[in-house]
Design an enzyme around this catalytic site. Sequence first.
Site, mmCIF file in Angstrom:
data_model
loop_
_atom_site.group_PDB
_atom_site.id
_atom_site.type_symbol
_atom_site.label_atom_id
_atom_site.label_comp_id
_atom_site.label_asym_id
_atom_site.label_seq_id
_atom_site.Cartn_x
_atom_site.Cartn_y
_atom_site.Cartn_z
ATOM 1 N N GLU A 60 1.253 -6.195 4.006
ATOM 2 C CA GLU A 60 1.902 -5.738 5.244
ATOM 3 C C GLU A 60 1.138 -6.175 6.484
ATOM 4 O O GLU A 60 1.734 -6.567 7.491
ATOM 5 C CB GLU A 60 2.088 -4.220 5.229
ATOM 6 C CG GLU A 60 3.217 -3.746 4.318
ATOM 7 C CD GLU A 60 2.873 -3.831 2.833
ATOM 8 O OE1 GLU A 60 1.677 -3.947 2.501
ATOM 9 O OE2 GLU A 60 3.804 -3.783 2.010
ATOM 10 N N HIS A 129 8.026 7.064 0.015
ATOM 11 C CA HIS A 129 9.298 6.409 0.313
ATOM 12 C C HIS A 129 10.190 7.247 1.238
ATOM 13 O O HIS A 129 11.374 6.965 1.358
ATOM 14 C CB HIS A 129 10.075 6.122 -0.978
ATOM 15 C CG HIS A 129 9.480 5.040 -1.819
ATOM 16 N ND1 HIS A 129 8.287 5.191 -2.464
ATOM 17 C CD2 HIS A 129 9.915 3.780 -2.111
ATOM 18 C CE1 HIS A 129 8.017 4.086 -3.140
ATOM 19 N NE2 HIS A 129 8.983 3.218 -2.933
#
Lengths: 336, 370
Positions: A60, A129
Site C-alpha cells: 500500500e 474489512h
Amino acid sequence: MTEITLGKALNAGLRKAMSDDEKVVLMGEDIGKLGGVFRITDGLLGEFGAARVIDTPLAESGIVGTAVGLAYRGYRPVVEIQFDGFVYPAFDQIVSQVAKLHFRTQGRVKMPITIRIPWAGGIGAAEHHSESPEAYFVHTAGLRVITVSNPQDAYRCLQQAIASDDPVIFFEPKRLYHHKGEVDLSASLADAPPMGVARVLREGSDATIITYGAMVSTALDAASAAEDDGLSLEVIDLRSISPVDYDTVAASVRRTGRVVVAHEASREAGVAAEVIASITERCFEYLESPPLRVTGHDIPYPPAKLEKFHLPDLDRILDAVDRVLDRPNSLTGAES
Amino acid sequence: MSPQTTPIADSTQDLELSERILAPDGTRQKNPDLDPFVADVDAEQLRALLRDMIILRRIDAEGVALQRQGQLGLWAPCQGQEAAQIGTARALDPIDFVFPSYRETGVIYARGAQPGDFVRVWRGEEGAPFDPAEMRVAPLQIIIGAQTLHAVGYAMGIKHEKAPEVAVTYFGDGATSQGDVNEAMVFAASYQAPVVFVCQNNHWAISEPVAVQSQYPIAGRAPGFGIPSLRVDGNDVLACMAAMRWALAHARAGKGPAFIEAVTYRMGPHTTSDDPTRYRDPAELEAWRTRDPIARLEAHLRASGELSDAHVAAAQADADTMAREMRAACLGMVTRDPLAVFDNVYAEPHCGIDRQRDEYAAYVSSLEEA
Ligand SMILES: Cc1ncc(C[n+]2csc(CCOP(=O)(O)OP(=O)(O)O)c2C)c(N)n1
C-alpha cells in the site's frame, strides 16, 4: 436517466474520467483482470490497457508513493485501496507526502491523486474489512475527504475528485455498492454542484440529522419512522466531510434548533465532534438543546456477529432525536 | 559486475569489497568494468570535479557556521561524501529527475541550486527551496526512504511515455531498512522502471552503525529484487561517476532499474544537533580521514602534473565567493507575511481554509490597530 447500482456508477465514472483525460491512470491490487475485489474497475483494463490500469504489487505504501511520483510527472493517479483497514500501511505516504507536497513546494507541485477506499461496515466482513478511518484524514490538512450515498453522487463526485487538483480521499460505502438508483450518465460536470456541497435530502422542521455515507439511508429511514410519530426531521448528507459545507448545515440548524449527528466511526475526536463544535461556534444562540452524537462505540470494530450493536441504527438515531427534542427517551424513561 | 556477497558488518572489510579507480593515495588503478565509462574524462574535467568538491565542502562548512551563529535551525553536513554526490550527480543529464534526501547538498549544487537554495529550508523560510520542475529535483526529503517510491512512480511515467529520461533517488544506509525502499525496489523491478537507486552508505544512521541495518553488503540486496547493482568506493569520484554512467545507460537502454551503493563516510555529525563522540570511535574517524575524496583527486592530478597551485587557488576563491553569496542570501531573507501560512495548503479554493484565513487576518489586523 438509467437505473444502476452505486458500484456500476463508480465504474462508469472511472471510465468517463479516463476517456476525458489520458493522464488519468488507475492503480491498485487486483484491479486489472479481476476488476477489483468489488469489480469497480471491471472492464477498464481491456478498454484502456495495462499502462493505465495498473495491477500493483501488494504494497500500500508503494501504491500511494509511486502515485506521488506519477503526479510529479503530470499524471492524475486514481488509487484503489482494497479495503479500509489496509490503508494504514500507506498512511505515511498519504499524510506526509500526498497531503503536504503542494504546501511544501509553495504550490509548485500538485498532487491530483484520488484515493478510493471501500469503506465502513455492515456487511458481515472479516476483521480489518469494516473500518471507518475518516477522522484520521479529516484531521490532515491538504486532503479533501469525500463520500457518497447514492449512485448519482457516486458517478458525479468521483469524476470531480479525479478532476480536482487537490488530493481526495474518496470513501465508497461498500454496504451500498449494490444499491440502485437513477443516474444521468450524460449530465455535464460543469452544471453539477461541486463535490464539497452538502445536500438536504429531506426537509423538516423539528430537528436536523446530519450524516454521510451508508448512514444516510439509516437516517432517512429514521426520518420516515418519525413522521409516523408526527415528527418532521431534516436529513443532511454532508457528502464532503472535509471541508464541511457549514453554510448548508448552519442554515438548517437555524431553522430546526436541534441537531443529531450520526456516523459509524467511533466517537472520540470523530467527525461528529467536529461538526457539533463548529455548529456551536456558528449558531449557538439558535440551539434549543445540546446537539448529540450517535456513533460507533469507542472500541475496535467488533466481530461481524456483534456489529449490529456497534453501528448506529434507526432506533439509536430516534432515541437521540427524542433526547434533543426533550421527549421521553432512553435516559429519561418512557414515563417522564 | 556482481556485488560481493560475503556477509560483513565491519567497515574496514567493507572498503576492500568495493570497486574503485583511484586508490586512496590517488594512484589510478585498472578497473576493466568501470574504466570504459570514464575513458573520456580528461584532466580538465577532473579539475572541474575537484573544483566542485572544494566548493561543496565550503558550502557545507558555511552551513555549519551559519547554524552555529543562530542563522539556521539545523544543518545536515555532508563532509566526506563529496565524491559520492558530485561523481554521481555530474553524470546526470539535465532531463533526468532527482529525488534526494536532506543530505544531498552536493547533488542540488550540481543541479544548479542558487546560494540561497542551500539554506532556505534549514532557516525555516520555505518548505522547498527551488522549483522542482525547473531544477528537475524534488524537494529534500526528511521522511527516511519515502522519496524512493516517488522516483519509481516518476520512472513509471517516463516508461509509459517512452521518454529518454531517468529518475534517480538518493538515500542512506539506514533507509534501506525502511519498507518504502524495499517496496520501491519491488515496483521498480516489476515494471522495469528507468530508475537509479543511489545508496550512500556513510556507515551511520545517526548513532546506529550500518551493521544494525544490514548484515550483508547493501548492494547485495538489489539482485534479490531483480535489480543489478554495483558497490563502489564512494570516496573515489571517478568510480562514482563511472558507476552512475553505467546505471544511467542501463536504465536509458530500457533495461530497467539499477542500484549503486557508494561506500563512504560521514565525517561530521549527523546534523548540527548530533554529538558523534557519544557513539563513534575517534580512531575510525581518523582512519577515514586518510581516504578523503578531495585529497585523493588532488593527489592524483598533482602526480600526473595536471594541477597547479593556481588551479587550486582559483577553486578556493570560487568556494569563498559561494560562501559569501550563501551567507548574504541567508541573512537577506525576508520572512513572508503571517497569512502566508494559509497559502497553497490546497490547489483549489477551500471553504475551511478560507474561513480560518479570514479569522486570522482579522486577528492580526486587530493587533496592528492596537
Ligand atoms: C521515517 C523516519 N524515521 C526516523 C527519522 C529520524 N531520522 C532522521 S535521519 C535518520 C538516520 C538516517 O540514516 P541514513 O538513512 O543512513 O541516512 P544518513 O542520515 O546517514 O545520510 C533518522 C533515524 C526520519 N527522518 N524519518
